[in-house]
Design a protein around this motif. Structure first.
Motif, PDB file in Angstrom:
ATOM      1  N   GLY A 188       0.786  -1.229   0.000  1.00  0.00           N
ATOM      2  CA  GLY A 188       0.000   0.000   0.000  1.00  0.00           C
ATOM      3  C   GLY A 188       0.816   1.276   0.000  1.00  0.00           C
ATOM      4  N   ALA A 189       2.128   1.167  -0.163  1.00  0.00           N
ATOM      5  CA  ALA A 189       3.020   2.327  -0.220  1.00  0.00           C
ATOM      6  C   ALA A 189       2.779   3.321   0.916  1.00  0.00           C
ATOM      7  N   PRO A 190       2.834   2.862   2.177  1.00  0.00           N
ATOM      8  CA  PRO A 190       2.621   3.789   3.299  1.00  0.00           C
ATOM      9  C   PRO A 190       3.701   4.870   3.352  1.00  0.00           C
ATOM     10  N   LYS A 191       3.327   6.062   3.733  1.00  0.00           N
ATOM     11  CA  LYS A 191       4.251   7.190   3.778  1.00  0.00           C
ATOM     12  C   LYS A 191       5.269   7.007   4.898  1.00  0.00           C
ATOM     13  N   PHE A 192       6.498   7.394   4.640  1.00  0.00           N
ATOM     14  CA  PHE A 192       7.516   7.402   5.685  1.00  0.00           C
ATOM     15  C   PHE A 192       8.457   8.582   5.454  1.00  0.00           C
ATOM     16  N   GLU A 193       8.951   9.146   6.545  1.00  0.00           N
ATOM     17  CA  GLU A 193       9.875  10.279   6.473  1.00  0.00           C
ATOM     18  C   GLU A 193      11.086  10.102   7.369  1.00  0.00           C
ATOM     19  N   PRO A 242      29.304   7.539   7.855  1.00  0.00           N
ATOM     20  CA  PRO A 242      28.906   8.918   7.552  1.00  0.00           C
ATOM     21  C   PRO A 242      27.616   9.031   6.747  1.00  0.00           C
ATOM     22  N   ILE A 243      27.298   8.053   5.900  1.00  0.00           N
ATOM     23  CA  ILE A 243      26.025   8.109   5.175  1.00  0.00           C
ATOM     24  C   ILE A 243      24.882   7.980   6.163  1.00  0.00           C
ATOM     25  N   LEU A 244      24.989   7.043   7.074  1.00  0.00           N
ATOM     26  CA  LEU A 244      23.960   6.870   8.096  1.00  0.00           C
ATOM     27  C   LEU A 244      23.864   8.123   8.962  1.00  0.00           C
ATOM     28  N   ALA A 245      25.005   8.690   9.325  1.00  0.00           N
ATOM     29  CA  ALA A 245      25.024   9.891  10.155  1.00  0.00           C
ATOM     30  C   ALA A 245      24.337  11.065   9.466  1.00  0.00           C
ATOM     31  N   SER A 246      24.391  11.101   8.136  1.00  0.00           N
ATOM     32  CA  SER A 246      23.783  12.212   7.401  1.00  0.00           C
ATOM     33  C   SER A 246      22.278  12.271   7.611  1.00  0.00           C
ATOM     34  N   ILE A 247      21.657  11.129   7.876  1.00  0.00           N
ATOM     35  CA  ILE A 247      20.211  11.076   8.130  1.00  0.00           C
ATOM     36  C   ILE A 247      19.878  11.804   9.430  1.00  0.00           C
ATOM     37  N   VAL A 340      13.993   1.937  -5.529  1.00  0.00           N
ATOM     38  CA  VAL A 340      13.864   3.383  -5.708  1.00  0.00           C
ATOM     39  C   VAL A 340      14.603   4.075  -4.574  1.00  0.00           C
ATOM     40  N   GLN A 341      15.285   5.166  -4.905  1.00  0.00           N
ATOM     41  CA  GLN A 341      16.105   5.895  -3.948  1.00  0.00           C
ATOM     42  C   GLN A 341      15.254   6.991  -3.289  1.00  0.00           C
ATOM     43  N   VAL A 342      15.281   7.025  -1.982  1.00  0.00           N
ATOM     44  CA  VAL A 342      14.409   7.927  -1.232  1.00  0.00           C
ATOM     45  C   VAL A 342      15.197   8.645  -0.143  1.00  0.00           C
ATOM     46  N   ALA A 343      14.634   9.763   0.330  1.00  0.00           N
ATOM     47  CA  ALA A 343      15.250  10.523   1.413  1.00  0.00           C
ATOM     48  C   ALA A 343      14.517  10.240   2.714  1.00  0.00           C
ATOM     49  N   ILE A 344      15.271  10.060   3.777  1.00  0.00           N
ATOM     50  CA  ILE A 344      14.706   9.966   5.117  1.00  0.00           C
ATOM     51  C   ILE A 344      15.508  10.887   6.023  1.00  0.00           C
TER      52      ILE A 344
END
Length: 562
Positions: A188-193, A242-247, A340-344
């Motif tokens: 159902g493509a639930p929203k996440f941020e 550092p990629i994880l830290a960027s979140i 698909v690449q997404v921002a969190i």
């Protein structure tokens, strides 16, 4: 055999310097004669005698593969420019080979892919040319293309000893969170941020797909160890930490306050939080237990075997391991079967800093003391840095059926056939390798070309507004891209005590961060994380933070960013 012309060495004055020991280079116009036989359609004055340019690229690469990828473009340049380019690479550790070359005094006229510290070392040993007088005399295009950025490459005396490789701002993402798209749609493509919401969505997908068709366990998160972990040893290096830290709002592993003071992630609450994020996934059985040992090919097999739902890392990794495999091996493949690449972003973070950009480039090109004709090398670099020079060396041989571009009568155009292949995601990268795209990289930019904002060095990134999935990725991540040149250009010189400190910190974190993530209980996690933090602090992280902050502020001020 064509005769190689030699321009007489300039009369030089040896300047004694306790700091650098460098030669002072001057340009004697009377001895810089450059006989030509007309101008080609690129605007290059073709020399009567072949100009031979030998350059060593400081990278680990297979010489035979390099030859296969460059010989067609080398022939094109020789036929059309009367310039013979010889690229030298070695299939061994780049730093070891570079140091060996310096020790044995066995290196060619030009060296590329150097770090800022490498340039400083060469300068101190008097092994490279001061390019300033040559640029002043023959570098009109160098000045024009680099513009104000040229000041970034001047030393304290206002001299330039190196030119940038891969410079310019390329406003496309490098890193992101990833999600298996067709499976995401199924729930159902639930929203996440936030990262927590993202993780819960991944868990729901695993509940629906607990095993693959072979009965193998599916994991919410994984990564490959080839890009698993890079620490503070080089601010331009980016890996899982550092990629994880960027979140959580950190820039390449550092938290920046309003006064531009930098704090290493180990001394922040965010560092604890993002480490707990992966630890929770591990304790839930949702983290691939081989994440810290996967080599890329092993990880790629897990992804293509449909065992991984999510990933946090470079965008191209799941393309290469996911749909680029499936569309060739699965006759029933549908385009939604992809990542698909997404921002969190953490709820308390002002911004997610996924993709730091170093507009000064990822490396440097120098002319060494071995060069007998530095004037003519600069002449060629002055062409190579132009938009059409960039197209030639970035996109490869033009005017063939499979070429990336065409160039006729002084005008360029995209090859419509390959353009549509890129847009339709059917572009065959291997088939185009022999054209030499980005394999003879000397000084050209990776950012937008000065005469065409829609064009850049990466041919597959020139049509993102027309390529459906690239557009989705770019739209999702456009707010996570930022210029971090001032941090990326911080030096760690071998004779600086801080360099030893950062290496010791690197070693501690490499060992203990994995232990913390793979802790089986909260108590074990607290113990392992505390031990890691204590060891990093004892190693002198406060001195590292001081060095980073001082150099960062210095660069911001020098470049007019503060």
């Amino acid at each position: 055999m064509k005769k190689r012309y030699v321009v007489a060495l300039l009369a030089c004055i040896f300047v004694t310097s306790t700091l650098f020991g460098c030669k002072k280079d001057t340009v004697d116009t009377a001895k810089s004669e450059f006989k030509t036989k007309g101008t080609n359609e690129y605007g290059w004055a073709v020399p009567e005698n072949t100009l031979e340019l030998n350059f060593y690229a400081k990278v680990k690469a297979d010489p035979e593969k390099s030859k296969t990828r460059t010989e067609q473009l080398q022939k094109y340049v020789l036929d059309n420019f009367n310039v013979k380019i010889n690229k030298i690479v070695y299939n061994q550790n780049a730093d070891e080979r570079f140091n060996l070359a310096l020790a044995s005094n066995d290196y060619p006229e030009v060296i590329t892919e150097l770090t800022k510290a490498d340039v400083t070392k060469l300068k101190q040993q008097g092994k490279i040319k001061d390019l300033t007088p040559y640029i002043d005399k023959y570098g009109e295009n160098i000045k024009k293309e680099l513009g104000d950025m040229l000041n970034r490459f001047k030393d304290e005396d206002g001299k330039i000893y190196a030119l940038p490789t891969g410079w310019g701002m390329l406003p496309i993402p490098d890193y992101s969170a990833h999600i298996r798209w067709d499976w995401y749609q199924e729930i159902g493509a639930p929203k996440f941020e936030t990262p927590e919401e993202y993780y819960e969505v991944l868990k729901k997908i695993v509940e629906k797909h607990p095993t693959n068709s072979k009965g193998q366990k599916v994991y919410a998160l994984s990564w490959n160890n080839d890009n698993c972990f890079i620490s503070t040893a080089n601010a331009t290096s980016t890996g899982s930490v550092p990629i994880l830290a960027s979140i959580w709002g950190l820039k390449e592993g550092y938290k920046e306050d309003s006064n531009h003071n930098l704090t290493h992630w180990i001394n922040t609450k965010e560092g604890l939080e993002f480490t707990k994020f992966y630890n929770k996934a591990y304790k839930d059985g949702m983290l691939d237990p081989d994440a810290f040992s996967n080599k890329f090919e092993q990880w790629k097999t897990k992804v293509s075997d449909e065992r991984i739902v999510g990933h946090i890392g470079p965008w191209w990794e799941t393309w290469n391991a996911g749909h680029e495999v499936w569309q060739k091996t699965n006759k029933e493949w549908k385009e939604e079967q992809r990542y698909v690449q997404v921002a969190i972003k953490d709820a308390e973070a002002e911004k997610a800093y996924f993709s730091p950009k170093d507009t000064t480039g990822w490396g440097y090109t120098v002319i060494t003391d071995k060069a007998k004709n530095p004037e003519d090398i600069i002449r060629f670099l002055n062409f190579a840095i132009t938009p059409n020079g960039t197209r030639l060396f970035a996109w490869g041989v033009p005017n063939l059926d499979i070429s990336n571009w065409n160039f006729k009568d002084g005008k360029w155009s995209f090859n419509e056939k390959t353009k549509q292949e890129i847009i339709n995601a059917s572009y065959d990268y291997k088939a185009h390798e022999a054209l030499g795209p980005n394999y003879l990289w000397l000084v050209h930019a990776q950012g937008a070309m000065s005469d065409a904002p829609n064009a850049n060095a990466w041919i597959d990134q020139c049509f993102n507004d027309q390529a459906k999935w690239k557009k989705i990725m770019n739209d999702n991540l456009k707010d996570t891209i930022y210029d971090n040149s001032a941090m990326d250009q911080i030096e760690f010189l071998p004779d600086n005590p801080v360099t030893v400190i950062q290496q010791q910190i690197d070693d501690v974190i490499r060992a203990y961060w994995a232990k913390a993530v793979l802790s089986k209980t909260d108590e074990e996690f607290d113990k392992n994380y505390s031990e890691m933090k204590s060891k990093v602090q004892k190693a002198g992280v406060d001195k590292l933070e001081k060095h980073m902050t001082e150099q960062y502020k210095k660069n911001l001020t020098k470049w007019g960013k503060k």
